[in-house]
Design a protein around this motif. Structure first.
Motif, mmCIF file in Angstrom:
data_model
loop_
_atom_site.group_PDB
_atom_site.id
_atom_site.type_symbol
_atom_site.label_atom_id
_atom_site.label_comp_id
_atom_site.label_asym_id
_atom_site.label_seq_id
_atom_site.Cartn_x
_atom_site.Cartn_y
_atom_site.Cartn_z
ATOM 1 N N GLY A 142 0.815 -1.209 0.000
ATOM 2 C CA GLY A 142 0.000 0.000 0.000
ATOM 3 C C GLY A 142 0.849 1.258 0.000
ATOM 4 O O GLY A 142 1.923 1.314 -0.608
ATOM 5 N N LYS A 143 0.398 2.268 0.736
ATOM 6 C CA LYS A 143 1.134 3.529 0.825
ATOM 7 C C LYS A 143 2.076 3.477 2.017
ATOM 8 O O LYS A 143 1.715 3.002 3.089
ATOM 9 N N GLY A 144 3.281 3.963 1.804
ATOM 10 C CA GLY A 144 4.257 3.934 2.889
ATOM 11 C C GLY A 144 5.613 4.377 2.392
ATOM 12 O O GLY A 144 5.715 5.207 1.481
ATOM 13 N N TYR A 145 6.655 3.806 2.975
ATOM 14 C CA TYR A 145 8.002 4.221 2.596
ATOM 15 C C TYR A 145 8.922 3.011 2.517
ATOM 16 O O TYR A 145 8.644 1.938 3.064
ATOM 17 N N LEU A 146 10.021 3.224 1.824
ATOM 18 C CA LEU A 146 11.068 2.217 1.682
ATOM 19 C C LEU A 146 12.378 2.859 2.126
ATOM 20 O O LEU A 146 12.756 3.916 1.629
ATOM 21 N N SER A 167 6.637 3.669 -4.387
ATOM 22 C CA SER A 167 6.060 4.123 -5.645
ATOM 23 C C SER A 167 6.260 3.056 -6.701
ATOM 24 O O SER A 167 7.159 2.224 -6.611
ATOM 25 N N GLY A 168 5.411 3.089 -7.708
ATOM 26 C CA GLY A 168 5.513 2.113 -8.780
ATOM 27 C C GLY A 168 4.858 0.800 -8.402
ATOM 28 O O GLY A 168 4.300 0.620 -7.318
ATOM 29 N N ALA A 169 4.966 -0.160 -9.322
ATOM 30 C CA ALA A 169 4.299 -1.448 -9.137
ATOM 31 C C ALA A 169 5.178 -2.488 -8.470
ATOM 32 O O ALA A 169 4.679 -3.505 -8.005
ATOM 33 N N SER A 170 6.499 -2.254 -8.436
ATOM 34 C CA SER A 170 7.418 -3.298 -7.985
ATOM 35 C C SER A 170 8.506 -2.712 -7.101
ATOM 36 O O SER A 170 8.701 -1.487 -7.029
ATOM 37 N N LEU A 171 9.255 -3.599 -6.447
ATOM 38 C CA LEU A 171 10.406 -3.146 -5.666
ATOM 39 C C LEU A 171 11.471 -2.533 -6.563
ATOM 40 O O LEU A 171 12.193 -1.627 -6.142
ATOM 41 N N ALA A 172 11.579 -3.029 -7.790
ATOM 42 C CA ALA A 172 12.535 -2.433 -8.724
ATOM 43 C C ALA A 172 12.175 -0.971 -8.998
ATOM 44 O O ALA A 172 13.056 -0.105 -9.050
ATOM 45 N N ASP A 173 10.883 -0.680 -9.151
ATOM 46 C CA ASP A 173 10.457 0.705 -9.364
ATOM 47 C C ASP A 173 10.831 1.574 -8.163
ATOM 48 O O ASP A 173 11.312 2.699 -8.312
#
Length: 333
Positions: A142-146, A167-173
């Motif tokens: 969902g919404k949050g941070y990395l 953001s984006g659809a994947s961890l790569a994004d």
């Protein structure tokens, strides 16, 4: 765009160029640095097999959660193996989705561990896309941070943390957003994970990824225009790497690099092993318990025994409450 070669590649001695004939046995659980000098690009390819499978099997995560955590482990392995000092490279994601937290870290010289917290009831109501592996970041986190953290063991280096919105659809994004914010040079990554059935009929987790980084400008090398064109070409070639290739146990890491970059001459260096290895030990766990107050120790005890289960490796440790009280008392003395 050119067609990629389909001939197997192999590395010879350390710092050698990949050639078109393969005689080396396939290997898993490693990070292999490489360089495409004509294009001012370096990188690492990571292949995870038994180490990834054993790590995920202990937790018995639902398939989508295990898939996301597998990609997180591939990501920290591709980035962590670039550390030039002893320390930890970790990834932590927190969001308002069914997976509230996800943590993966790489510790020199090659130890991996990870865990995820999730709400089983919220997961059951999800509608997964084709294959159940697309768009997992917004769906699960969902919404949050990395947050990416570099924690050196030496006082000669400072701790660093970079935080980006999920953001984006994947961890790569999400990683690309981090690169854009934190890296002085261009970087790009592809990640893949799969729960594949082997020749023995058993399903096992596999993961793979490739990280590309542009080298610093060499005054006697490519011009700015040539570097820009070369980097664009490398991104296009990297984008042709498929999840099936990156997770195929029958396809070696050298062959993948050869398929991708052999036209420009890809050179490989010494591999770094990757291991499923937690940091918990009985002494370390007892030491943490001994920092609690007597009342807290009593509250944790059940029938005179305190049980602690490691979030990362699921190992359970049991201690008589009296032993912990004595250890706590010795600290207070």
């Amino acid at each position: 765009m050119r067609k990629r070669g389909s001939v197997a590649g192999v590395s010879g001695p350390d710092r050698s160029y990949i050639g078109p004939v393969s005689t080396l046995p396939l290997r898993d659980d490693l990070s292999l640095p490489f360089q495409v000098e004509q294009c001012d690009v370096r990188g690492r390819i990571v292949r995870l097999g038994p180490a990834l499978d054993s790590l995920l099997a202990r937790h018995r995560y639902p398939e989508p959660v295990a898939h996301l955590l597998a990609e997180a482990l591939v990501l920290v392995a591709t980035m962590g193996t670039a550390l030039k000092f002893e320390g930890v490279f970790s990834l932590q994601a927190k969001g308002d989705g069914p997976v509230s937290a996800l943590v993966a870290d790489y510790r020199t010289p090659g130890h991996l561990r990870a865990y995820a917290n999730f709400d089983a009831e919220r997961l059951e109501g999800l509608e997964l896309g084709p294959g159940g592996t697309t768009g997992l970041v917004p769906l699960l986190l969902g919404k949050g941070y990395l947050a990416f953290t570099i924690d050196p063991r030496s006082e000669d280096f400072e701790r660093y943390q970079g935080i980006v919105d999920l953001s984006g659809a994947s961890l790569a994004d999400a990683a690309h957003a981090y690169f854009a914010q934190s890296e002085q040079l261009n970087a790009r990554v592809v990640l893949a994970a799969a729960h594949r059935r082997g020749s023995d009929g058993r399903r096992a987790w596999r993961g793979g990824g490739v990280l590309l980084q542009q080298l610093p400008l060499d005054p006697g090398g490519l011009t700015q225009e040539e570097r820009a064109a070369a980097w664009e070409k490398m991104q296009v070639l990297l984008g042709t790497a498929t999840a099936a290739e990156l997770t195929d146990a029958a396809l070696g890491q050298n062959e993948i690099l050869y398929r991708l970059f052999h036209e420009d001459g890809v050179r490989v260096f010494e591999t770094a092993p990757l291991l499923d290895q937690c940091t918990c030990t009985p002494d370390r766990v007892k030491g943490i318990l001994s920092t609690f107050s007597t009342d807290e120790i009593e509250a944790m005890a059940v029938d005179g025994t305190i049980t602690v289960t490691c979030q990362f490796c699921s190992e359970s440790y049991r201690f008589p409450a009296e032993v912990v009280r004595r250890a706590a008392g010795s600290l207070d003395a």
